[in-house]
Design a protein around this motif. Structure first.
Motif, short mmCIF file in Angstrom:
data_model
loop_
_atom_site.label_atom_id
_atom_site.label_comp_id
_atom_site.label_asym_id
_atom_site.label_seq_id
_atom_site.Cartn_x
_atom_site.Cartn_y
_atom_site.Cartn_z
N SER A 414 0.84 -1.20 0.00
CA SER A 414 0.00 0.00 0.00
C SER A 414 0.88 1.25 0.00
O SER A 414 2.08 1.19 0.28
N ALA A 415 0.26 2.37 -0.33
CA ALA A 415 0.97 3.65 -0.33
C ALA A 415 -0.05 4.77 -0.26
O ALA A 415 -1.20 4.61 -0.70
N GLU A 416 0.38 5.90 0.31
CA GLU A 416 -0.48 7.08 0.34
C GLU A 416 -0.06 8.03 -0.76
O GLU A 416 1.13 8.34 -0.91
N GLY A 417 -1.04 8.47 -1.54
CA GLY A 417 -0.77 9.42 -2.61
C GLY A 417 -1.33 10.78 -2.26
O GLY A 417 -2.46 10.90 -1.76
N VAL A 418 -0.55 11.83 -2.49
CA VAL A 418 -0.96 13.20 -2.17
C VAL A 418 -0.96 14.03 -3.45
O VAL A 418 0.03 14.03 -4.20
N LEU A 432 -5.00 10.04 -0.89
CA LEU A 432 -5.59 8.76 -1.26
C LEU A 432 -4.75 7.61 -0.71
O LEU A 432 -3.52 7.68 -0.70
N LEU A 433 -5.42 6.56 -0.28
CA LEU A 433 -4.74 5.33 0.13
C LEU A 433 -4.88 4.32 -0.99
O LEU A 433 -6.00 3.92 -1.35
N LEU A 434 -3.74 3.91 -1.56
CA LEU A 434 -3.72 2.90 -2.62
C LEU A 434 -3.34 1.57 -1.99
O LEU A 434 -2.29 1.45 -1.36
N GLU A 435 -4.20 0.55 -2.19
CA GLU A 435 -3.95 -0.75 -1.58
C GLU A 435 -4.00 -1.85 -2.63
O GLU A 435 -4.81 -1.80 -3.56
N GLU A 436 -3.12 -2.84 -2.45
CA GLU A 436 -3.08 -4.00 -3.33
C GLU A 436 -4.39 -4.77 -3.24
O GLU A 436 -4.94 -4.97 -2.15
N GLY A 437 -4.95 -5.16 -4.38
CA GLY A 437 -6.20 -5.91 -4.41
C GLY A 437 -6.00 -7.33 -4.88
O GLY A 437 -4.89 -7.74 -5.25
N GLU A 438 -7.09 -8.08 -4.87
CA GLU A 438 -7.03 -9.46 -5.33
C GLU A 438 -6.98 -9.50 -6.86
O GLU A 438 -7.48 -8.62 -7.53
N GLN A 439 -6.38 -10.57 -7.37
CA GLN A 439 -6.26 -10.73 -8.82
C GLN A 439 -7.65 -10.80 -9.45
O GLN A 439 -8.50 -11.57 -9.05
N GLY A 440 -7.86 -9.96 -10.45
CA GLY A 440 -9.11 -9.98 -11.20
C GLY A 440 -10.22 -9.14 -10.62
O GLY A 440 -11.30 -9.05 -11.21
N GLN A 441 -10.01 -8.46 -9.49
CA GLN A 441 -11.09 -7.67 -8.89
C GLN A 441 -11.24 -6.29 -9.52
O GLN A 441 -12.21 -5.59 -9.30
N GLY A 442 -10.26 -5.86 -10.32
CA GLY A 442 -10.33 -4.55 -10.94
C GLY A 442 -10.07 -3.43 -9.94
O GLY A 442 -9.35 -3.61 -8.97
N LEU A 443 -10.68 -2.27 -10.19
CA LEU A 443 -10.51 -1.11 -9.31
C LEU A 443 -11.74 -0.92 -8.45
O LEU A 443 -12.87 -1.04 -8.92
#
Length: 894
Positions: A414-418, A432-443
């Motif tokens: 994860s990472a915080e974007g400013v 914004l908080l960007l977090e890794e998602g599951e494969q195939g879940q999209g955005l």
């Protein structure tokens, strides 16, 4: 749903190409008596192959529908494409099915694409009947095929031909059924039998999959299949409130745009104005093959084609129905559209956008730097079909370049974007908080930000900006996926914040977060099944390893060896020809798209593409701050040092990560002129009108804000301010039925009539009315502003839409005057509200105009009647005295 005592069903037919899907559709129509003669695909006279290219190639390209009755049941049959290149069209149809018939060739068994279809049916939770076709061919064996079905598709596959021919189930059949579901087992152990109603419920719950064997070409087993549908299917119950799901956009032979939809609640009637999109249904058609009948209304549970809707799209939910924005099957190859020298590239781009409405997966992209049009396609067959469609519809012969792999990007961890955007007299900051998602879940997008920090309207606007475009990764500039992005903090300025400021801050926050995170390059993978002679299995395994694929332990099937696994699409292209060569034509390969996985040669691809995230002016990674009355740019790795809102996250970053992601680069203090600021806005793409999100959007922690102590003072000030009304001309014309009908005959007449209506309205309301018309398509147009009686009429300049002009005008006037914008463009309404203006829908403006006419009429009719008119009653006081003096002889007459 029961209608007139009949069961109503929407049934789709799916299959791997050449399994006999269209032939089965033809046979069902023939057996039911809907057609007198059964057509054949190879004779090019199939009832549902209505398109010339389909007849010529013998394949289904577009989904079709036929309506027929079988005893006490009405069926709407949807025939879908079987070729993998047109599988996206098939998947869109799944949204509206009650039941599905999966056709499998008895000679070929479960093929690669068949397994993909099975997974899709599971995802959409559609009950399935299985028809094993071509059982008249030599070498087909019912027991062997049924065993393969149980192994590849599941133990719920049960032979129902036995009960349909004997009339009742035997002990062995009941035992096989009982093993499919606990409830069936309990019933069987308790009574020794299973009721047919229980079987129907188990089929509906996808625990049992009835299998029928036969030959569609000779109508064998077809009647038994239709009896099975009548006996074991169950009707759905629909809500009374209106709802609909759009699954297809097409155009008829006259070019009329048609929206194919399923009514999922209430009733759809002609002249209804649909909720959310505020467009009127002009006509309702029920298609059967190439013919259709028009009806006045359609009840829930049926599908139809609606004319008159211009802003619908596949997957859209209307009314009480939820939308679906993410589809599983998508193109993995991108092609350059090569136009002939004399072709107008901009006109062609508009034409391709029209095709994109019908096939959203085309993803038509204009690469401005290269001056090229790119499209995403599934394969070579689709490119050939698309070339034919473009030539037939637009009269242009195009070619397609070599297909390139469509890569995607995601992150690990994860990472915080400013993002901060603060040139002079502008202000917005987004975290914004960007977090890794599951494969195939999209955005997926969400908000977890207190309204004490950022007002709810601003939060919704930020989520809109997150959804409205495809955000590019920082490795190759490919689209991002499999990630959750959450709004966690932000700040607006009471006086200087405008809607466009948050768009800039949001885009920059995404990119800055991607720069800080560990990005991962993804590539598409095939799931394959190879059938080769046993003596060639070693060669096949070696080839897969060379292609960076993986496979399971080989299986033996007589003289053949079967190899299954996954492999990158990029390495397996063209392998079919090689396979046929070294197996002497006896090898077979079945591939289906598995999804996106980490790229096997990421470094090589990144170097080859050569994308520079810092040089991408349309997708900046840094932020804009203000000091000493001028804006300056801060690089992405120094933004935190200048940000105004303290980060709600306390991320512990190791020295190694700091050295990796924060190279010692000095801050770039680049002052921005007004021209450069305007250029930033021009480069930023306008929001698209439909959502592209791949997951749910939620807002948490929302609390209603309270007015401060100066609220009454501000309200008093508002009442004394000058009022302006900005009207989006063409939006109003095509929203008002009488103007729309006039526009179809004479667009100038519709414009003139709207201008006269607004002149009357201005005379009554006494506000300043500015009517704006799009003229952005007129080449070389410099724009025009003219006075028409008591209103101002604006024709925008080339490449400037009415939306853009209105947004710019509101930005300049919204803080000084009371500005209202009349438009039914939902996205434009959100933006103008964020800039301090009020919104008025097309229907609302029409209501105000009608109310104005009613009040004027009331005032006129309400005046006291007088038998005589006297001249002195209508003279001013001075003139009356003058005339009285003349009458009395005090002055000479005129």
């Amino acid at each position: 749903m029961e209608a007139n005592g009949k069961k109503q069903l929407i049934v789709g037919i799916l299959a791997h190409v050449d399994a006999g899907k269209t032939t089965l559709s033809e046979s069902m129509l023939y057996v039911s008596g809907s057609i007198r003669k059964q057509g054949r695909v190879d004779h090019q006279n199939a009832f549902l192959d209505t398109y010339e290219l389909e007849r010529a190639r013998g394949i289904t390209i577009f989904s079709k529908q036929a309506v027929f009755s079988w005893k006490d049941m009405d069926i709407t049959l949807l025939d879908t494409p079987g070729h993998v290149d047109f599988s996206a069209e098939m998947e869109r149809t799944l949204q509206v099915l009650d039941y599905a018939i999966l056709v499998i060739s008895g000679a070929d068994g479960v093929q690669g694409h068949t397994a993909t279809l099975w997974r899709l049916l599971k995802r959409y939770q559609i009950p399935v009947f299985v028809f094993i076709n071509k059982m008249d061919q030599e070498g087909t064996n019912r027991e062997v095929i049924l065993e393969e079905l149980k192994k590849r598709l599941g133990n719920g596959c049960v032979d129902f031909i036995r009960i349909s021919t004997s009339g009742q189930g035997d002990e062995e059949w009941f035992e096989e059924l009982a093993m499919c579901q606990d409830e069936l087992l309990e019933e069987y152990l308790g009574t020794g039998q299973i009721k047919m109603n229980s079987v129907g419920e188990a089929i509906k719950a996808r625990k049992v999959f009835p299998c029928y064997f036969g030959s569609a070409l000779y109508a064998e087993g077809v009647e038994e299949l239709m009896e099975g549908l009548r006996e074991y299917t169950r009707s759905r119950t629909y809500p009374s409130g209106f709802g609909a799901k759009v699954y297809k956009i097409a155009r008829d032979e006259q070019g009329n745009r048609l929206t194919y939809l399923k009514v999922t609640g209430g009733t759809l009637k002609v002249k209804d104005i649909l909720p959310d999109i505020e467009e009127k249904v002009n006509q309702i058609r029920i298609y059967s093959g190439s013919k259709y009948e028009t009806v006045q209304e359609v009840a829930a549970g049926r599908v139809c084609a609606a004319a008159g809707l211009n802003n619908t799209y596949p997957g859209q939910g209307i009314g009480g129905e939820e939308g679906l924005d993410m589809f599983i099957l998508e193109p993995v190859l991108t092609y350059q559209v090569q136009l002939p020298p004399e072709c107008d590239v901009h006109r062609m781009l508009q034409n391709l956008r029209q095709l994109e409405e019908e096939e959203p997966q085309l993803h038509i992209v204009w690469e401005e730097q290269l001056g090229e049009i790119h499209a995403q396609l599934m394969g070579e067959v689709q490119t050939e079909i698309l070339k034919s469609i473009i030539l037939e519809r637009f009269g242009v012969c195009v070619e397609f370049g070599t297909g390139n792999i469509v890569y995607k990007e995601t992150i690990e961890g994860s990472a915080e974007g400013v993002g901060h955007f603060e040139p002079l007299r502008h202000y917005a900051e987004v975290h914004l908080l960007l977090e890794e998602g599951e494969q195939g879940q999209g955005l997926q997008f969400a908000a977890d930000c207190s309204e004490d920090m950022l007002d709810r309207n601003w939060q919704r606007l930020i989520l809109t900006h997150l959804e409205e475009k495809e955000h590019r990764g920082v490795l190759t500039g490919s689209g991002i996926t499999d990630m959750k992005i959450t709004l966690i903090a932000g700040r607006a300025h009471l006086k200087h914040t405008e809607g466009g400021d948050f768009r800039q801050a949001t885009y920059r926050a995404v990119r800055q977060g991607l720069k800080k995170a560990k990005s991962v390059l993804l590539e598409p993978y095939y799931e394959f099944r190879l059938e080769v002679p046993s003596e060639n299995i070693g060669r096949a395994m070696s080839d897969i390893q060379k292609m960076y694929g993986s496979f399971e332990q080989p299986e033996m099937d007589g003289e053949l060896s079967i190899l299954t696994g996954t492999v990158p699409v990029s390495t397996m292209r063209g392998y079919q020809t090689e396979l046929l060569s070294y197996t002497g034509g006896r090898g077979r390969m079945f591939c289906s798209l598995k999804g996106y996985m980490p790229c096997h040669n990421a470094e090589e691809v990144i170097e080859q593409i050569g994308y520079d995230s810092e040089a991408d002016a349309e997708n900046p990674t840094g932020s804009v701050f203000c000091a000493h009355g001028a804006g300056f740019v801060v690089r992405w790795n120094k933004v935190e040092e200048y940000m105004h809102v303290e980060s709600p996250l306390r991320l512990q970053v190791s020295k190694q990560e700091e050295q990796l992601y924060e190279p010692p680069v000095s801050v770039s203090r680049i002052e921005l002129t007004q021209e450069e600021l305007d250029a930033i806005y021009r480069r930023t793409p306008d929001p698209v009108r439909r959502k592209q999100s791949n997951g749910p959007v939620t807002i948490k922690g929302a609390e209603k804000g309270k007015p401060d102590g100066k609220w009454e003072e501000r309200e008093k000030e508002k009442k004394t301010r000058e009022e302006y009304l900005l009207v989006d001309g063409y939006n109003i014309i095509f929203a008002w039925e009488e103007l729309k009908e006039l526009a179809e005959v004479n667009i100038e007449g519709a414009r003139d009539k709207l201008m006269d209506i607004l002149c009357n309205y201005q005379g009554y309301r006494k506000c300043t009315v500015i009517l704006v018309f799009d003229a952005y398509k007129v080449e070389g147009n410099l724009g025009e502003i003219q006075k028409y009686h008591n209103i101002i009429v604006v024709y925008t300049k080339e490449a400037e839409t009415a939306d853009q002009y209105i947004e710019k005008t509101v930005r300049n006037m919204g803080r000084k005057y009371d500005v209202t914008v009349a438009t039914s463009d939902a996205l434009e309404q959100i933006i103008i509200m964020g800039q301090g203006a009020q919104r008025l829908s097309a229907a609302g403006l029409k209501e105000e105009v009608e109310l104005m006419l009613k009040e004027i009429r009331s005032e006129y009719l309400g005046r006291p009647a007088e038998d005589r008119n006297y001249l002195f009653d209508y003279l001013t006081e001075d003139l009356a005295k003058e005339m009285e003096s003349v009458r009395l002889g005090g002055k000479k007459k005129f």
